[in-house]
Motif scaffolding. Structure first.
Motif, PDB file in Angstrom:
ATOM      1  N   ASP A   1       0.850  -1.190   0.000  1.00 15.72           N
ATOM      2  CA  ASP A   1       0.000   0.000   0.000  1.00 15.72           C
ATOM      3  C   ASP A   1       0.888   1.244   0.000  1.00 15.72           C
ATOM      4  O   ASP A   1       2.115   1.132   0.028  1.00 15.72           O
ATOM      5  CB  ASP A   1      -0.911  -0.035   1.227  1.00 15.72           C
ATOM      6  CG  ASP A   1      -1.615  -1.378   1.349  1.00 15.72           C
ATOM      7  OD1 ASP A   1      -2.254  -1.788   0.365  1.00 15.72           O
ATOM      8  OD2 ASP A   1      -1.479  -2.044   2.399  1.00 15.72           O
ATOM      9  N   LEU A   2       0.265   2.402  -0.035  1.00 14.58           N
ATOM     10  CA  LEU A   2       1.046   3.638  -0.149  1.00 14.58           C
ATOM     11  C   LEU A   2       0.492   4.686   0.815  1.00 14.58           C
ATOM     12  O   LEU A   2      -0.703   5.010   0.773  1.00 14.58           O
ATOM     13  CB  LEU A   2       0.968   4.156  -1.591  1.00 14.58           C
ATOM     14  CG  LEU A   2       1.763   5.410  -1.925  1.00 14.58           C
ATOM     15  CD1 LEU A   2       3.254   5.208  -1.708  1.00 14.58           C
ATOM     16  CD2 LEU A   2       1.509   5.819  -3.385  1.00 14.58           C
ATOM     17  N   TYR A   3       1.369   5.195   1.670  1.00 16.57           N
ATOM     18  CA  TYR A   3       0.969   6.253   2.607  1.00 16.57           C
ATOM     19  C   TYR A   3       1.611   7.557   2.147  1.00 16.57           C
ATOM     20  O   TYR A   3       2.824   7.636   1.999  1.00 16.57           O
ATOM     21  CB  TYR A   3       1.448   5.898   4.020  1.00 16.57           C
ATOM     22  CG  TYR A   3       0.793   6.710   5.112  1.00 16.57           C
ATOM     23  CD1 TYR A   3      -0.139   6.132   5.974  1.00 16.57           C
ATOM     24  CD2 TYR A   3       1.100   8.054   5.295  1.00 16.57           C
ATOM     25  CE1 TYR A   3      -0.754   6.884   6.982  1.00 16.57           C
ATOM     26  CE2 TYR A   3       0.487   8.806   6.296  1.00 16.57           C
ATOM     27  CZ  TYR A   3      -0.438   8.210   7.135  1.00 16.57           C
ATOM     28  OH  TYR A   3      -1.042   8.955   8.133  1.00 16.57           O
ATOM     29  N   LEU A   4       0.805   8.563   1.914  1.00 15.15           N
ATOM     30  CA  LEU A   4       1.306   9.843   1.396  1.00 15.15           C
ATOM     31  C   LEU A   4       0.893  10.991   2.314  1.00 15.15           C
ATOM     32  O   LEU A   4      -0.267  11.086   2.710  1.00 15.15           O
ATOM     33  CB  LEU A   4       0.737  10.105  -0.005  1.00 15.15           C
ATOM     34  CG  LEU A   4       1.010  11.502  -0.575  1.00 15.15           C
ATOM     35  CD1 LEU A   4       2.404  11.581  -1.180  1.00 15.15           C
ATOM     36  CD2 LEU A   4      -0.020  11.880  -1.628  1.00 15.15           C
ATOM     37  N   VAL A   5       1.851  11.861   2.625  1.00 17.48           N
ATOM     38  CA  VAL A   5       1.504  13.080   3.360  1.00 17.48           C
ATOM     39  C   VAL A   5       1.656  14.284   2.441  1.00 17.48           C
ATOM     40  O   VAL A   5       2.339  14.224   1.413  1.00 17.48           O
ATOM     41  CB  VAL A   5       2.357  13.268   4.632  1.00 17.48           C
ATOM     42  CG1 VAL A   5       2.073  12.165   5.620  1.00 17.48           C
ATOM     43  CG2 VAL A   5       3.837  13.338   4.292  1.00 17.48           C
ATOM     44  N   ASN A   6       1.019  15.364   2.815  1.00  9.56           N
ATOM     45  CA  ASN A   6       0.973  16.534   1.933  1.00  9.56           C
ATOM     46  C   ASN A   6       0.720  17.800   2.748  1.00  9.56           C
ATOM     47  O   ASN A   6       0.627  17.763   3.965  1.00  9.56           O
ATOM     48  CB  ASN A   6      -0.123  16.335   0.881  1.00  9.56           C
ATOM     49  CG  ASN A   6      -1.461  15.996   1.528  1.00  9.56           C
ATOM     50  OD1 ASN A   6      -1.675  16.258   2.710  1.00  9.56           O
ATOM     51  ND2 ASN A   6      -2.360  15.414   0.777  1.00  9.56           N
ATOM     52  N   GLY A   7       0.566  18.895   2.013  1.00  7.04           N
ATOM     53  CA  GLY A   7       0.319  20.192   2.662  1.00  7.04           C
ATOM     54  C   GLY A   7       1.603  20.996   2.715  1.00  7.04           C
ATOM     55  O   GLY A   7       2.606  20.545   3.253  1.00  7.04           O
ATOM     56  N   TYR A   8       1.576  22.202   2.131  1.00  3.31           N
ATOM     57  CA  TYR A   8       2.817  22.992   2.057  1.00  3.31           C
ATOM     58  C   TYR A   8       2.884  24.004   3.198  1.00  3.31           C
ATOM     59  O   TYR A   8       3.684  23.866   4.113  1.00  3.31           O
ATOM     60  CB  TYR A   8       2.885  23.676   0.692  1.00  3.31           C
ATOM     61  CG  TYR A   8       4.210  24.324   0.388  1.00  3.31           C
ATOM     62  CD1 TYR A   8       5.403  23.753   0.782  1.00  3.31           C
ATOM     63  CD2 TYR A   8       4.271  25.509  -0.343  1.00  3.31           C
ATOM     64  CE1 TYR A   8       6.625  24.345   0.481  1.00  3.31           C
ATOM     65  CE2 TYR A   8       5.483  26.107  -0.652  1.00  3.31           C
ATOM     66  CZ  TYR A   8       6.655  25.521  -0.233  1.00  3.31           C
ATOM     67  OH  TYR A   8       7.857  26.110  -0.533  1.00  3.31           O
ATOM     68  N   VAL A   9       2.033  25.003   3.123  1.00  3.76           N
ATOM     69  CA  VAL A   9       2.020  26.012   4.193  1.00  3.76           C
ATOM     70  C   VAL A   9       0.571  26.216   4.644  1.00  3.76           C
ATOM     71  O   VAL A   9      -0.250  26.743   3.901  1.00  3.76           O
ATOM     72  CB  VAL A   9       2.605  27.361   3.723  1.00  3.76           C
ATOM     73  CG1 VAL A   9       2.514  28.395   4.838  1.00  3.76           C
ATOM     74  CG2 VAL A   9       4.052  27.190   3.268  1.00  3.76           C
ATOM     75  N   SER A  10       0.273  25.788   5.842  1.00  5.16           N
ATOM     76  CA  SER A  10      -1.068  25.972   6.404  1.00  5.16           C
ATOM     77  C   SER A  10      -1.035  27.155   7.357  1.00  5.16           C
ATOM     78  O   SER A  10      -0.503  27.050   8.464  1.00  5.16           O
ATOM     79  CB  SER A  10      -1.516  24.707   7.151  1.00  5.16           C
ATOM     80  OG  SER A  10      -1.625  23.625   6.279  1.00  5.16           O
ATOM     81  N   ALA A  11      -1.567  28.258   6.905  1.00  3.45           N
ATOM     82  CA  ALA A  11      -1.619  29.451   7.759  1.00  3.45           C
ATOM     83  C   ALA A  11      -3.076  29.904   7.816  1.00  3.45           C
ATOM     84  O   ALA A  11      -3.913  29.209   8.368  1.00  3.45           O
ATOM     85  CB  ALA A  11      -0.686  30.528   7.215  1.00  3.45           C
ATOM     86  N   SER A  12      -3.377  31.046   7.178  1.00  6.77           N
ATOM     87  CA  SER A  12      -4.764  31.517   7.195  1.00  6.77           C
ATOM     88  C   SER A  12      -5.673  30.524   6.467  1.00  6.77           C
ATOM     89  O   SER A  12      -5.331  30.013   5.408  1.00  6.77           O
ATOM     90  CB  SER A  12      -4.851  32.874   6.500  1.00  6.77           C
ATOM     91  OG  SER A  12      -6.199  33.183   6.207  1.00  6.77           O
ATOM     92  N   ARG A  13      -6.834  30.282   7.053  1.00 10.62           N
ATOM     93  CA  ARG A  13      -7.789  29.400   6.385  1.00 10.62           C
ATOM     94  C   ARG A  13      -8.605  30.160   5.336  1.00 10.62           C
ATOM     95  O   ARG A  13      -9.271  29.562   4.505  1.00 10.62           O
ATOM     96  CB  ARG A  13      -8.734  28.758   7.399  1.00 10.62           C
ATOM     97  CG  ARG A  13      -8.073  27.647   8.214  1.00 10.62           C
ATOM     98  CD  ARG A  13      -9.068  26.968   9.123  1.00 10.62           C
ATOM     99  NE  ARG A  13      -8.428  25.932   9.921  1.00 10.62           N
ATOM    100  CZ  ARG A  13      -8.284  24.663   9.539  1.00 10.62           C
ATOM    101  NH1 ARG A  13      -8.735  24.282   8.368  1.00 10.62           N
ATOM    102  NH2 ARG A  13      -7.710  23.782  10.327  1.00 10.62           N
ATOM    103  N   GLU A  14      -8.546  31.482   5.417  1.00 11.82           N
ATOM    104  CA  GLU A  14      -9.364  32.292   4.507  1.00 11.82           C
ATOM    105  C   GLU A  14      -8.591  32.765   3.278  1.00 11.82           C
ATOM    106  O   GLU A  14      -9.149  32.936   2.207  1.00 11.82           O
ATOM    107  CB  GLU A  14      -9.921  33.525   5.232  1.00 11.82           C
ATOM    108  CG  GLU A  14     -11.094  33.241   6.145  1.00 11.82           C
ATOM    109  CD  GLU A  14     -10.656  32.607   7.457  1.00 11.82           C
ATOM    110  OE1 GLU A  14      -9.612  33.027   7.972  1.00 11.82           O
ATOM    111  OE2 GLU A  14     -11.325  31.676   7.925  1.00 11.82           O
ATOM    112  N   GLU A  15      -7.299  32.999   3.456  1.00 12.54           N
ATOM    113  CA  GLU A  15      -6.546  33.614   2.363  1.00 12.54           C
ATOM    114  C   GLU A  15      -5.518  32.660   1.775  1.00 12.54           C
ATOM    115  O   GLU A  15      -4.827  31.952   2.503  1.00 12.54           O
ATOM    116  CB  GLU A  15      -5.836  34.871   2.879  1.00 12.54           C
ATOM    117  CG  GLU A  15      -6.788  35.989   3.241  1.00 12.54           C
ATOM    118  CD  GLU A  15      -6.015  37.242   3.618  1.00 12.54           C
ATOM    119  OE1 GLU A  15      -5.734  38.049   2.720  1.00 12.54           O
ATOM    120  OE2 GLU A  15      -5.689  37.386   4.809  1.00 12.54           O
ATOM    121  N   SER A  16      -5.443  32.677   0.451  1.00 14.47           N
ATOM    122  CA  SER A  16      -4.534  31.770  -0.250  1.00 14.47           C
ATOM    123  C   SER A  16      -3.474  32.559  -1.007  1.00 14.47           C
ATOM    124  O   SER A  16      -3.728  33.641  -1.537  1.00 14.47           O
ATOM    125  CB  SER A  16      -5.326  30.915  -1.238  1.00 14.47           C
ATOM    126  OG  SER A  16      -4.448  30.263  -2.119  1.00 14.47           O
TER     127      SER A  16
END
Lengths: 600, 274
Positions: free
Chosen positions: A390-405
């Motif tokens: 099987d394959l386990y993958l993690v992700n996510g670069y910069v989690s800061a403001s939930r409103e602004e990208s």
């Protein structure tokens, strides 16, 4: 008839416009988090239990030169790493995890054997290793470079590289100065491998930012990639050939290992099945590279083998026998953001051999493991012991403001010419905005028929941290692969794995035959890094190899774990040692760990 | 004695203008792929080209009873093959089919309103965002291939008599980039960055200059190019990643409709006068 054509065409046109929506609906996951019992349905369940196990590590990021303040969240977005090692040889897997803030401490979590851990990094001399003057940790790889039976550690950093000798499992002695390690390099990947097959482990280091850049004291701001997909202004590569006696010689250029791409991950494996470890490098801002090992000399064969086309943002390199064919496929993670940037991850599967050189095709889309968000570390392993990786993958670069990208600004600059993109001062300020943040992880179950199903939310992998490194290890010696995840600016997570009853397994703990590091002949490094076990059972087979580092800034357990499904017996295990020896173990017993030593 | 007749000058070879744009877009493809290997895969691009041509042939025969000239569908197919990115194959075929079909369905007074590939790409970006993204990155870091494309592109577009559209758009984009930099406070190079990328090379040479979907009058063409840049600037300030496609999608047909309505009025008044 012609009168009918226009209305018919209009209907057809509308149908075409509706097609993507219909397809999306058809492919929507059928179940939500409130699905059936994962143990019964998928054969395993994950429970996050770091705190209960005594693990309270939280990664901290560095603060680099003030000239980078406006984009600090993204330039200081790496450094969370985890390696699994039994450093004191007590039979229990320990964890070494990094932090990257100047002055922060790395942790060495020693397993007590009762399911809990204690941090002994300070005591053994591996904690205080992060400082602006010397550099901050990006990761570590463990290997017994002097074949004394205890795993030593290479700590790679943005800054000076370090090598620590394991003093009998009690403490670590810094031996970097004798090892001819690069004085300053911004290294993001390292691998132990015995490239010349002399029984001594050599060390590969892959640079990310140029080694001319001191990220705390920038001469100027022209230190970013010169292109989003074709950058060749990254760090150089180093190959430290082990001469014995604690001395190393840097031979990268001499043996053909030259590249200035932005290396983020590397893995060594014998893709040509000729006994020598080849080196696969996943590069950010460009194509991957495959350096084939021609008897101790390397040649770059990315295009020849099919992996050197279609540049993306390579951030992971891990190998697995996904089709139980006795061949390694390579998984490279990239970036996918709906409607903005859909690189898709790559699964390079060897489909044919020409004159002994494999040709790979990307089968990630066909197998359903292409879209994983802003992907980082990934590892193959049989999580439900059904006999398939099987394959386990993690992700996510910069989690800061939930409103602004920050996506719009990122895409704006990413399309720019070298004169614009390579200068950090041209990059729009990031502020508190997120970039590929708060993403769902992927736990892809291999159905054994060429397709994977994401069950992360259903089996308990529900965190949304910015995942970087993943390591798999049987932390309880019970025939189940647990998952350890290092998160950037986040906590170290430990997902305990509970496989369903009635699924068998078999493990192999290999030890190469070399003792000491002088006058070696015909034996393998004691860590057995590079050794392969091909297990034959139920008319099929699966190959695994002992790794000196894989994934993104990670190293899993040295022990090889095979799930067997309902099979109660195994036909045979064939061990191919780095020395070239082959050893056959007929009908090894299931549900136990087999300690296998290389025969003399 | 008769004086030998002076031989009539042989007509020098002159390439049909309709082939110029296909040649240019092929040049962009070849330079991009040979220099950088930028395509997701040859097969996806070929799929888009083949689908566009096939749909054009079938619809041209069925609806107009003649074999259509394939230059337009070739450009649409090749543009789609380069401008969208997807790990799947089907979006390339579907986008090409939607693009060409839009020419035959969305018509007013015998004219189609949208640039076909612009319509198809916007449709995919909006309706299939889960598997489709736009080309948003630089092909390479070498100035030479980029200079070659700009040079050849300018020469060919000039020969086709549409360089003023490209020029107006580029100048407008640059002016609006100054405005955007002032509004956002971001470095001006960051605001200019997109136009240095390959997506814009295709956009300004093939999409906004498309003879079939631009207005006739030269000054009106310049005005439309300016308006496209203006709407794009507004969308960029609202952080739309695919602002140029959306701007052309909105402004292009609106301008065409205005012209069509004016034509109708002119025809009506001409009939009355007669």
């Amino acid at each position: 008839m012609k009168k009918l054509l226009r209305p018919l065409l209009t209907v057809l046109f509308l149908a075409m416009l509706a097609t993507p929506l219909v397809l999306r609906r058809l492919h929507r996951p059928q179940e939500t988090a409130a699905g059936p019992d994962p143990l019964a349905r998928y054969g395993f369940r994950l429970t996050e239990s770091a705190r209960a196990a005594g693990i309270d590590h939280v990664h901290e990021a560095p603060t680099l030169d003030p000239k980078l303040a406006h984009i600090m969240p993204q330039v200081s977005s790496m450094g969370a790493a985890v390696s699994v090692v039994d450093f004191d040889r007590d039979g229990h897997a320990d964890l070494y995890v990094t932090s990257s803030r100047e002055g922060s401490k790395n942790r060495l979590y020693r397993a007590r054997g009762d399911g809990t851990f204690e941090d002994v990094a300070e005591r053994v001399g591996l904690a205080d290793v992060n400082a602006a003057e010397a550099g901050v940790s990006m990761g570590s790889v463990w290997g017994d470079y002097d074949n004394d039976g205890f795993e030593d550690v290479a700590l790679y950093r943005w800054g000076r590289q370090e090598l620590f000798h394991n003093e009998g499992g009690r403490s670590f002695r810094r031996v970097s100065d004798d090892a001819a390690l690069p004085a300053w390099a911004n290294v993001n990947t390292a691998v132990w491998l015995d490239f010349d097959r002399d029984g001594r482990l050599d060390l590969f280091l892959g640079g990310y930012y140029s080694e001319k850049v001191n990220l705390w004291k920038l001469a100027d701001t022209k230190m970013m990639p010169e292109s989003f997909e074709y950058a060749k202004n990254g760090g150089r590569k180093y190959l430290l050939r082990n001469l014995g006696g604690g001395r190393f010689e840097e031979v990268a250029e001499k043996v053909g290992l030259q590249s200035r791409r932005w290396a983020l991950a590397a893995v060594a494996a014998d893709f040509r099945e000729d006994g020598g470890p080849d080196l696969f490098i996943a590069n950010d801002y460009g194509v991957s590279e495959l350096f084939l090992n021609d008897g101790g000399r390397f040649r770059e064969a990315g295009r020849e083998t099919g992996v050197g086309f279609a540049p993306k943002s390579g951030m992971n390199a891990s190998v697995g026998d996904v089709l139980n064919r006795g061949r390694f496929a390579v998984y490279v993670s990239n970036i996918s953001e709906e409607g903005i940037l859909l690189q898709g991850n790559n699964l390079w599967v060897p489909v044919e051999d020409k004159d002994g050189v494999p040709y790979f095709e990307n089968m990630a889309t066909a197998m359903g493991i292409d879209l994983g968000g802003w992907s980082f570390g990934a590892q193959f392993g049989d999580l439900n012991n059904d006999g398939h990786q099987d394959l386990y993958l993690v992700n996510g670069y910069v989690s800061a403001s939930r409103e602004e990208s920050y996506w719009y600004d990122y895409s704006k600059i990413a399309g720019g010419h070298r004169l614009v993109i390579e200068d950090a001062k041209n990059w729009p300020p990031m502020g508190e905005r997120s970039l590929g943040g708060y993403q769902q992880k992927r736990v892809w179950l291999n159905d054994g028929a060429g397709h994977f199903l994401d069950v992360a939310q259903l089996v308990g992998a529900t965190d949304r941290h910015d995942g970087r490194a993943v390591a798999l290890a049987d932390l309880g010696n019970r025939g189940a692969l647990d998952v350890v995840v290092a998160n950037q600016r986040g906590p170290l997570l430990l997902y305990r794995n509970q496989p369903a009853a009635g699924r068998n397994w078999i493990d192999f703990e290999l030890e190469g035959g070399c003792r000491g590091d002088g006058g070696l002949s015909g034996c393998s490094n004691r860590s057995a890094i590079g050794a392969q076990v091909t297990l034959h059972w139920s008319g099929g087979r699966q190959v695994q190899a002992v790794s000196g580092g894989s994934g993104f800034c990670a190293q899993g357990q040295r022990r090889l774990h095979f799930g067997l499904g309902a099979a109660a017996a195994v036909e045979k295990a064939v061990v191919r040692w780095p020395s070239g020896r082959t050893q056959e173990i007929p009908a090894p017993a299931v549900n136990q760990v087999h300690a296998v030593k290389e025969p003399a | 004695m008769t004086t030998p007749a002076v031989p009539a000058p042989r007509p020098s070879f002159r390439l049909d203008n309709r082939y110029l744009a296909p040649i240019l877009v092929t040049l962009v493809l070849v330079i991009g792929q040979v220099s950088f290997g930028f395509l997701e895969s040859w097969s996806r691009t070929f799929l888009a080209i083949a689908t566009a041509i096939l749909v054009e042939v079938v619809l041209g025969r069925l609806l107009f009873g003649k074999w259509p000239h394939l230059a337009s569908s070739y450009i649409s197919g090749i543009s789609i093959g380069m401008l969208i990115r997807s790990p799947e194959f089907w979006p390339y075929a579907l986008c090409a089919a939607i693009s060409i079909t839009s020419k035959y369905v969305l018509r007013v007074d015998g004219r189609h309103l949208w640039n076909p590939s612009n319509f198809g790409i916007v449709a995919m970006l909006v309706l299939a965002s889960h598997v489709v993204a736009g080309l948003s990155v630089q092909w390479g870091n070498n100035l030479l291939p980029m200079a070659v494309v700009w040079l050849f592109g300018s020469v060919i577009i000039h020969r086709l008599g549409r360089f003023h559209i490209t020029l107006t758009y580029v100048l407008s984009f640059l002016a609006f980039s100054l405005l955007r930099a002032a509004v956002t406070g971001h470095p001006w190079p960051a605001e200019v960055a997109p136009i240095t990328g390959p997506m814009y090379q295709l956009y300004i040479f093939f999409m906004i200059t498309d003879p079939k979907t631009t207005v006739r009058d030269k000054r009106a063409q310049c005005l439309v190019a300016f308006l496209v840049a203006a709407v794009e600037a507004g969308l960029r300030l609202l952080e739309f990643v695919h602002a140029p496609y959306y701007a052309l999608f909105a402004v292009g047909p609106a301008a065409n409709l205005v012209e069509i309505l004016r034509d109708r009025r002119a025809r009506a008044s001409g009939t009355k006068a007669a």
